[in-house]
Design an enzyme around this catalytic site. Sequence first.
Site, PDB file in Angstrom:
ATOM      1  N   LEU A 276       3.406  -1.852  -6.369  1.00  0.00           N
ATOM      2  CA  LEU A 276       4.026  -2.856  -7.251  1.00  0.00           C
ATOM      3  C   LEU A 276       5.071  -2.227  -8.175  1.00  0.00           C
ATOM      4  O   LEU A 276       6.101  -2.835  -8.446  1.00  0.00           O
ATOM      5  CB  LEU A 276       2.947  -3.598  -8.061  1.00  0.00           C
ATOM      6  CG  LEU A 276       1.989  -4.451  -7.222  1.00  0.00           C
ATOM      7  CD1 LEU A 276       0.960  -5.143  -8.121  1.00  0.00           C
ATOM      8  CD2 LEU A 276       2.741  -5.498  -6.389  1.00  0.00           C
ATOM      9  N   HIS A 277       4.827  -0.992  -8.648  1.00  0.00           N
ATOM     10  CA  HIS A 277       5.783  -0.396  -9.593  1.00  0.00           C
ATOM     11  C   HIS A 277       7.136  -0.076  -8.965  1.00  0.00           C
ATOM     12  O   HIS A 277       8.108   0.169  -9.646  1.00  0.00           O
ATOM     13  CB  HIS A 277       5.205   0.837 -10.296  1.00  0.00           C
ATOM     14  CG  HIS A 277       4.893   2.006  -9.390  1.00  0.00           C
ATOM     15  ND1 HIS A 277       5.180   2.028  -8.053  1.00  0.00           N
ATOM     16  CD2 HIS A 277       4.314   3.193  -9.653  1.00  0.00           C
ATOM     17  CE1 HIS A 277       4.800   3.177  -7.531  1.00  0.00           C
ATOM     18  NE2 HIS A 277       4.256   3.908  -8.475  1.00  0.00           N
TER      19      HIS A 277
END
Length: 370
Positions: A276-277
């Site tokens: 996700l990052h």
Amino acid sequence: MRLPEPLLALRNRVLSKPEFQRWASIFPLTRPRAQRRARELFDIVAGFVYSQILQACVQVRLFEILAEGTQSVDELAPRLGLPVEGARRLLRAAASLELAEARGGDRYALGELGAAMVGNPGIAAMVEHHAMAYADLKDPVALLRGELPQRALQGYWAYVGTEAPAAAGEQAVSGYSELMAQSQRLIADDVLDAYSLQGHRCLLDVAGGDGTFLVTAAKRWPHLRVILFDLPAVAERARARFQREGLGDRATAIGGDVRRDPLPEGADVVSLVRVLHDHDDHDAPNFARAACQTLPEGGRLLVAEPMSGTPGAEPIGDAYFGFYLLAMGSGRPRTPAELTEMLLGVGFDRVRQIRTIRPMLTQLLVAQRA
Ligand SMILES: CC(C)=CCC/C(C)=C/CC/C(C)=C/C=C/C(C)=C/C=C/C=C(C)/C=C/C=C(C)/C=C/C=C(C)/C=C/CC(C)(C)O
Ligand SMILES: C[S@@+](CC[C@H](N)C(=O)[O-])C[C@H]1O[C@@H](n2cnc3c(N)ncnc32)[C@H](O)[C@@H]1O
């Protein structure tokens, strides 16, 4: 504790006066703190120099060579490919950083941090690829203004900045896939220690790289079936890996693009490890939503990655990963609260945070599908 505004202004006025700084460095009660803060500021100023010393140690294979035992500078110099004076300067610098240890008589051994490097080859791989990150960070203000269109890291992470990441070939994905596989060893066991897969049947690792995380999970839980989903060229690497590991029909690797292709069905737990990052706010929820849609009622999602605001590791999230991802051209580190909000927004019901042993490298959120 947050100081009220007037006190904050007063503190900063006082601290910025050279006379106060000098007085605080002399007065016995303030002296230790003043010296510590001066040293902390110095370390920030010197950070790049320390990093380049580590880069030199890795390039000349200092830690592997010292792992054989204590040696003199004269013995070490030809093995490091350096003149004696260059070797001595590097060894003194490395010893001051506890990467090496001076033993007297111009002899050096491995230091505590050097020993940690030997045990974790993933760190050396990270250090080597930092050459690209530092080149991109050379003009940090231009980077912040979005004025650096050509960046080494963006080319390295082939899926960044393209509408068709699935077209990336073997060559384009091999560099980052190997780096991720090496550093995954610092992550996988921490996640699997924190969350037991005993009660699950099938784990789907979305954007799972070359399969290192799933191989670790499958070895730990012999009843578990594992499925990997990643870009086609990466899934191909994972397929070969599963075969080499002899996982047979317990492991499947499927190629596709999370944004365009449906995820495989049948898993009761999905993982997004260091995924996700990598993605901006408009895009990261697509990954979480796809995971939610493929899970049955009551299924779980594990989100494991370094997060912003980790107590005791604040600069790792917001300074290191914040600027690394800026140079890469996509994504940002998020706090557990921001990720929780994202997960609730795409249809998960309950999200809890579980402690990991090294939260600076990865934290863990577990979300349940309603
Ligand atoms: C003697 C004993 C038993 C104890 C004494 C006390 C003690 C702890 C002494 C120190 C010696 C020791 C055992 C140290 C152990 C140190 C360890 C395990 C250190 C581990 C360090 C890990 C590091 C530095 C990891 C660095 C990871 C980096 C830089 C990761 C970067 C990741 C990137 C760039 C990822 C990119 C992916 C993307 C694109 C963002 O998704
Ligand atoms: C930072 S790596 C993490 C890999 C692995 N989970 C790990 O922790 O080692 C991100 C992964 O996302 C994959 N990826 C990026 N965009 C993707 C997309 N649109 N669809 C599928 N996989 C994608 C990349 O190929 C890469 O393997």
